[in-house]
Write a protein that holds these residues in place. Structure first.
Motif, PDB file in Angstrom:
ATOM      1  N   ARG A   1       7.139 -39.768  39.835  1.00 22.93           N
ATOM      2  CA  ARG A   1       7.835 -40.860  39.142  1.00 22.93           C
ATOM      3  C   ARG A   1       8.012 -40.592  37.651  1.00 22.93           C
ATOM      4  NH1 ARG A   1      10.413 -43.614  42.853  1.00 22.93           N
ATOM      5  NH2 ARG A   1      10.542 -45.447  41.513  1.00 22.93           N
ATOM      6  N   ASP A   2       7.233 -39.658  37.109  1.00 22.96           N
ATOM      7  CA  ASP A   2       7.361 -39.341  35.687  1.00 22.96           C
ATOM      8  C   ASP A   2       8.307 -38.157  35.460  1.00 22.96           C
ATOM      9  OD1 ASP A   2       5.852 -37.358  36.777  1.00 22.96           O
ATOM     10  OD2 ASP A   2       4.080 -37.689  35.535  1.00 22.96           O
ATOM     11  N   ASP A   3       9.181 -37.919  36.433  1.00 24.70           N
ATOM     12  CA  ASP A   3      10.207 -36.865  36.362  1.00 24.70           C
ATOM     13  C   ASP A   3       9.625 -35.453  36.417  1.00 24.70           C
ATOM     14  OD1 ASP A   3      12.289 -38.737  36.201  1.00 24.70           O
ATOM     15  OD2 ASP A   3      12.093 -38.871  34.022  1.00 24.70           O
TER      16      ASP A   3
ATOM     17  N   PRO B   1       0.532 -42.629  41.309  1.00 25.49           N
ATOM     18  CA  PRO B   1       1.369 -43.442  40.407  1.00 25.49           C
ATOM     19  C   PRO B   1       0.703 -44.763  40.046  1.00 25.49           C
ATOM     20  CG  PRO B   1       2.685 -42.526  42.207  1.00 25.49           C
ATOM     21  CD  PRO B   1       1.253 -42.244  42.531  1.00 25.49           C
TER      22      PRO B   1
ATOM     23  N   SER C   1       1.768 -45.455  47.687  1.00 24.45           N
ATOM     24  CA  SER C   1       2.673 -45.586  46.562  1.00 24.45           C
ATOM     25  C   SER C   1       4.036 -45.026  46.960  1.00 24.45           C
ATOM     26  CB  SER C   1       2.113 -44.855  45.332  1.00 24.45           C
ATOM     27  OG  SER C   1       2.886 -45.151  44.193  1.00 24.45           O
ATOM     28  N   LYS C   2       4.859 -44.767  45.971  1.00 20.16           N
ATOM     29  CA  LYS C   2       6.187 -44.206  46.197  1.00 20.16           C
ATOM     30  C   LYS C   2       6.483 -43.213  45.093  1.00 20.16           C
ATOM     31  CE  LYS C   2       9.870 -46.877  45.727  1.00 20.16           C
ATOM     32  NZ  LYS C   2      10.942 -47.869  46.049  1.00 20.16           N
ATOM     33  N   ILE C   3       7.100 -42.092  45.455  1.00 17.51           N
ATOM     34  CA  ILE C   3       7.519 -41.110  44.461  1.00 17.51           C
ATOM     35  C   ILE C   3       9.041 -40.988  44.509  1.00 17.51           C
ATOM     36  CG2 ILE C   3       5.350 -39.826  44.467  1.00 17.51           C
ATOM     37  CD1 ILE C   3       6.655 -37.793  46.337  1.00 17.51           C
ATOM     38  N   SER C   4       9.606 -40.293  43.526  1.00 13.04           N
ATOM     39  CA  SER C   4      11.067 -40.210  43.431  1.00 13.04           C
ATOM     40  C   SER C   4      11.679 -39.452  44.593  1.00 13.04           C
ATOM     41  CB  SER C   4      11.475 -39.549  42.107  1.00 13.04           C
ATOM     42  OG  SER C   4      11.073 -40.349  41.017  1.00 13.04           O
TER      43      SER C   4
ATOM     44  N   ASP D   1      13.149 -41.559  47.013  1.00 16.07           N
ATOM     45  CA  ASP D   1      12.267 -42.740  47.077  1.00 16.07           C
ATOM     46  C   ASP D   1      11.319 -42.633  48.271  1.00 16.07           C
ATOM     47  OD1 ASP D   1      13.342 -43.975  44.801  1.00 16.07           O
ATOM     48  OD2 ASP D   1      15.007 -44.782  45.976  1.00 16.07           O
TER      49      ASP D   1
END
Length: 435
Positions: A188-190, A220, A241-244, A255
């Protein structure tokens, strides 16, 4: 349960083989909660097994009082699997005859777990007797068509790769009877982090990552604690959680649902080595896949599930079968006794004076509930017996269908009728987006 012990069958066959005139064996499978359920015959007994690429040897468990299975050449062993429990006693057996259609192995080793607590049937809604993995993947090129719910076991010597512009062939590393694929996770932090993932068809989840901040894999900020599943050695908990996204070759899933299991669930592993997690059925089912362990390859071709949104437990309820119960219904007219075997847990119906039907149906209960979830805040509790969802009596539906009713879409109001201490209670709640 009848478990017959005997000396091994006499045979020189090693591993699974097909008849000389057969290039492959095609089998239909059931797909339940992202898990592949295969028909397997062991020493003449017809059973159901989960195809689990994360297991090295077949494990037989959940033998009911109606099951009768012969196993050969038995000794006692101690085994340990995922979960926070202690190692367990089991039986090691050699020289068993396994059949999947025309694919046969007359000299198959297996483990037998007699602990009745090891029972995946209650959460899947159908009888399941064990798990089978590496031996099939070792001996065949395994083609899984999740769209058609079929599997082909190809003879590796006659299997030919047909190039296709929509198919990607990626390296598959096989170590210690397990297969690994490399990819990239998009945090999530790119941050884009390269990962090595265990391929685990026996996991119904999407993606598990180990909490390894030093490698860029950190939980996250938006997360919640949850029950992740049941392993051979107990329950598994962690953070969801969820990541990009996650990338496999040129394929990118956005997602992506992710779980970070607690370290104690892997107590039998002293060191993760260069492994960063595992990839499970909720991602794998988005592809039609060819596993070729002998050549170290895996072929991926996206199917109709590829763009489906990842499923979250919006209600916060886990369900399981908990034996059987009687229900009474009024009838116009009929008589006699009807036995309806739908290959599930059975349904016996008794008709009384042409007016009332007593039916013996599976009982579905709340097995776990997430703190702070809509269901928990509404007042539902572990152990509640589910009677109806949105006015629909649940005994007409399979377990996974009931779970779908409870998690249909964000913003939907759900009405659940339950029984608690011989009282019927009605609860309502609105399904909320988890993240």
């Amino acid at each position: 349960m009848l478990l017959f012990l005997s000396m091994p069958l006499v045979s020189s066959a090693q591993g699974f083989i097909l008849p000389k005139d057969k290039k492959f064996q095609k089998l239909k499978f059931e797909l339940i909660n992202n898990l592949i359920i295969l028909p397997v015959e062991i020493n003449g007994s017809k059973l159901r097994f989960v195809l689990d690429s994360g297991v090295s040897k077949p494990i037989l468990f959940n033998l009911s009082d109606q099951d009768s299975v012969q196993i050969n050449n038995v000794s006692e062993v101690t085994i340990k699997g995922l979960g926070d429990g202690e190692p367990m006693q089991a039986l090691s057996s050699k020289g068993n005859a396994f059949k999947l259609g025309k694919a046969k192995n007359y000299n198959q080793d297996l483990y037998v777990v007699l602990d009745r607590e090891i029972n995946f049937s209650t959460s899947l809604g159908i009888p399941v007797h064990g798990i089978l993995g590496y031996d099939l993947f070792r001996d065949f090129v395994v083609e899984i068509n999740y769209s058609a719910r079929s599997i082909k076991l190809h003879n590796p010597d006659s299997y030919e790769y047909v190039p296709h512009k929509k198919t990607q062939v990626l390296p598959l590393a096989v170590h210690a009877r397990k297969a690994y694929i490399t990819g990239m996770v998009l945090m999530r932090d790119d941050k884009n982090v390269p990962v090595k993932l265990l391929v685990d068809t026996g996991s119904s989840d999407a993606l598990w990552l180990f909490n390894q901040p030093e490698k860029g894999l950190e939980i996250p900020e938006l997360n919640y604690e949850d029950y992740l599943g049941r392993g051979l050695s107990g329950d598994i908990f962690g953070k969801r959680s969820k990541i990009s996204g996650v990338k496999l070759g040129d394929y990118e899933l956005k997602d992506t649902k992710v779980a970070f299991p607690y370290r104690e669930s892997f107590g039998f592993l002293k060191d993760f080595g260069d492994r960063n997690g595992s990839i499970g059925g909720e991602i794998l089912r988005r592809f039609n896949i060819v596993f070729d362990y002998s050549r170290g390859k895996v072929s991926l071709r996206k199917n109709g599930n590829f763009k489906a949104p990842f499923q979250y437990n919006l209600a916060g309820i886990e369900l399981q079968h908990n034996g059987l119960r009687y229900i009474a219904e009024s009838l116009a007219n009929s008589n006699g006794v009807v036995i309806d075997d739908d290959s599930s847990f059975g349904n016996v119906q008794i008709l009384l004076e042409n007016k009332t039907r007593l039916s013996l149906v599976p009982e579905i209960v709340v097995s776990a509930i997430r703190a702070g979830s809509p269901a928990a805040e509404a007042g539902l509790r572990e152990g509640d017996v589910i009677l109806a969802v949105n006015g629909k009596r649940i005994y007409n539906y399979k377990l996974q269908e009931v779970l779908k009713m409870l998690n249909e879409k964000e913003g939907k109001r759900v009405r659940v009728l339950i029984e608690r201490y011989n009282r019927d209670l009605l609860f309502t709640f609105v399904l909320k987006k988890v993240f």
